[in-house]
Design a protein around this motif. Structure first.
Motif, PDB file in Angstrom:
ATOM      1  N   PHE A 232      35.116  36.599  41.298  1.00 13.66           N
ATOM      2  CA  PHE A 232      34.826  37.510  42.405  1.00 13.66           C
ATOM      3  C   PHE A 232      35.715  37.245  43.615  1.00 13.66           C
ATOM      4  CE2 PHE A 232      30.892  36.924  40.012  1.00 13.66           C
ATOM      5  CZ  PHE A 232      30.615  38.240  39.672  1.00 13.66           C
ATOM      6  N   ALA A 233      36.391  36.098  43.624  1.00 17.33           N
ATOM      7  CA  ALA A 233      37.122  35.681  44.816  1.00 17.33           C
ATOM      8  C   ALA A 233      38.631  35.680  44.664  1.00 17.33           C
ATOM      9  CB  ALA A 233      36.666  34.268  45.216  1.00 17.33           C
ATOM     10  N   VAL A 234      39.116  35.627  43.440  1.00 21.83           N
ATOM     11  CA  VAL A 234      40.555  35.508  43.212  1.00 21.83           C
ATOM     12  C   VAL A 234      41.249  36.814  43.564  1.00 21.83           C
ATOM     13  CG1 VAL A 234      42.319  35.114  41.443  1.00 21.83           C
ATOM     14  CG2 VAL A 234      40.247  33.745  41.458  1.00 21.83           C
ATOM     15  N   ALA A 235      42.342  36.691  44.303  1.00 18.89           N
ATOM     16  CA  ALA A 235      43.053  37.867  44.793  1.00 18.89           C
ATOM     17  C   ALA A 235      43.805  38.610  43.693  1.00 18.89           C
ATOM     18  CB  ALA A 235      44.017  37.467  45.913  1.00 18.89           C
ATOM     19  N   ASP A 236      44.390  37.891  42.737  1.00 18.27           N
ATOM     20  CA  ASP A 236      45.180  38.514  41.679  1.00 18.27           C
ATOM     21  C   ASP A 236      44.294  38.759  40.464  1.00 18.27           C
ATOM     22  OD1 ASP A 236      47.077  39.475  39.960  1.00 18.27           O
ATOM     23  OD2 ASP A 236      48.293  37.654  39.930  1.00 18.27           O
ATOM     24  N   GLU A 237      43.794  39.977  40.339  1.00 21.02           N
ATOM     25  CA  GLU A 237      42.867  40.318  39.258  1.00 21.02           C
ATOM     26  C   GLU A 237      43.529  40.280  37.881  1.00 21.02           C
ATOM     27  OE1 GLU A 237      41.532  44.173  40.343  1.00 21.02           O
ATOM     28  OE2 GLU A 237      40.580  43.484  42.189  1.00 21.02           O
ATOM     29  N   HIS A 238      44.837  40.465  37.832  1.00 24.53           N
ATOM     30  CA  HIS A 238      45.538  40.572  36.555  1.00 24.53           C
ATOM     31  C   HIS A 238      45.758  39.224  35.890  1.00 24.53           C
ATOM     32  CE1 HIS A 238      46.015  44.751  37.484  1.00 24.53           C
ATOM     33  NE2 HIS A 238      46.658  44.462  38.604  1.00 24.53           N
ATOM     34  N   SER A 239      45.983  38.185  36.678  1.00 21.22           N
ATOM     35  CA  SER A 239      46.266  36.879  36.073  1.00 21.22           C
ATOM     36  C   SER A 239      45.001  36.074  35.801  1.00 21.22           C
ATOM     37  CB  SER A 239      47.206  36.072  36.982  1.00 21.22           C
ATOM     38  OG  SER A 239      46.580  35.807  38.210  1.00 21.22           O
ATOM     39  N   GLY A 240      43.875  36.483  36.352  1.00 17.02           N
ATOM     40  CA  GLY A 240      42.629  35.771  36.123  1.00 17.02           C
ATOM     41  C   GLY A 240      42.525  34.513  36.971  1.00 17.02           C
ATOM     42  N   VAL A 241      41.516  33.727  36.651  1.00 20.44           N
ATOM     43  CA  VAL A 241      41.264  32.498  37.397  1.00 20.44           C
ATOM     44  C   VAL A 241      42.095  31.374  36.795  1.00 20.44           C
ATOM     45  CG1 VAL A 241      39.492  30.813  38.026  1.00 20.44           C
ATOM     46  CG2 VAL A 241      38.918  33.255  37.939  1.00 20.44           C
ATOM     47  N   PRO A 242      42.955  30.743  37.584  1.00 23.95           N
ATOM     48  CA  PRO A 242      43.739  29.623  37.059  1.00 23.95           C
ATOM     49  C   PRO A 242      42.827  28.468  36.628  1.00 23.95           C
ATOM     50  CG  PRO A 242      44.592  30.351  39.185  1.00 23.95           C
ATOM     51  CD  PRO A 242      43.299  31.065  38.961  1.00 23.95           C
ATOM     52  N   ARG A 243      43.189  27.795  35.555  1.00 21.19           N
ATOM     53  CA  ARG A 243      42.386  26.682  35.068  1.00 21.19           C
ATOM     54  C   ARG A 243      42.235  25.590  36.122  1.00 21.19           C
ATOM     55  NH1 ARG A 243      41.727  26.671  29.264  1.00 21.19           N
ATOM     56  NH2 ARG A 243      43.024  28.292  28.358  1.00 21.19           N
ATOM     57  N   SER A 244      43.294  25.357  36.871  1.00 21.20           N
ATOM     58  CA  SER A 244      43.229  24.320  37.909  1.00 21.20           C
ATOM     59  C   SER A 244      42.185  24.675  38.974  1.00 21.20           C
ATOM     60  CB  SER A 244      44.597  24.133  38.558  1.00 21.20           C
ATOM     61  OG  SER A 244      45.069  25.355  39.087  1.00 21.20           O
ATOM     62  N   SER A 245      42.072  25.947  39.294  1.00 20.48           N
ATOM     63  CA  SER A 245      41.060  26.382  40.252  1.00 20.48           C
ATOM     64  C   SER A 245      39.659  26.162  39.698  1.00 20.48           C
ATOM     65  CB  SER A 245      41.244  27.851  40.615  1.00 20.48           C
ATOM     66  OG  SER A 245      42.470  28.046  41.280  1.00 20.48           O
TER      67      SER A 245
END
Length: 153
Positions: A33-46
């Motif tokens: 819900f918070a990540v700005a880039d919807e296309h790349s998804g949530v980075p694993r590190s995040s």
């Protein structure tokens, strides 16, 4: 007799546990819900860092739970716990405000940064009020404090 303050501690602990367990078990869902880039998804590190944040919230909730029952010296323990929480909340607010001023560099949406900052304010206000404005709230009815609570003006 259970005081309103103890009920407040129990409610805060419950909300912390509910949120932090969700952070640890479902980090991708929380961050989606918070990540700005919807296309790349949530980075694993995040996701890993979000789980670590959840664990820290769980860890800070333990002393909160332990100071719910009245006991000798409980006011001093509550004061130390609340001062610790205030310090963390102030620093988190500072980081959020820094990123709100330049959300493109954070990787999060402006809305999620702003909501995070706003949602933290009630806890910060409550901890500050109980610690510095009405410190008598932290005292026990059955176990009077060794020293009277400090009043600030």
């Amino acid at each position: 007799m259970i005081r309103i303050f103890q009920i407040g501690l129990a409610i805060e602990a419950f909300l912390n546990l509910a949120g932090a367990i969700t952070f640890v078990l479902y980090p991708e869902w929380c961050l989606s819900f918070a990540v700005a880039d919807e296309h790349s998804g949530v980075p694993r590190s995040s996701s890993v860092l979000w789980q670590i944040y959840g664990v820290l919230v769980l860890s800070l909730t333990v002393p909160l739970i332990l100071c719910i029952p009245d006991s000798e010296g409980v006011a001093e323990r509550r004061r130390i716990i609340f001062q610790t929480l205030i310090a963390g909340e102030v620093l988190i607010e500072a980081v959020l405000l820094q990123h709100i001023s330049n959300p493109e560099m954070s990787g999060f949406t402006l809305t999620s940064l702003s909501l995070s900052a706003v949602f933290l304010l009630p806890a910060l206000s409550w901890h500050t009020f109980a610690t510095y404005i009405k410190p008598g709230l932290m005292s026990s009815d059955r176990f009077p404090s060794a020293k009277p609570p400090k009043k600030t003006r």
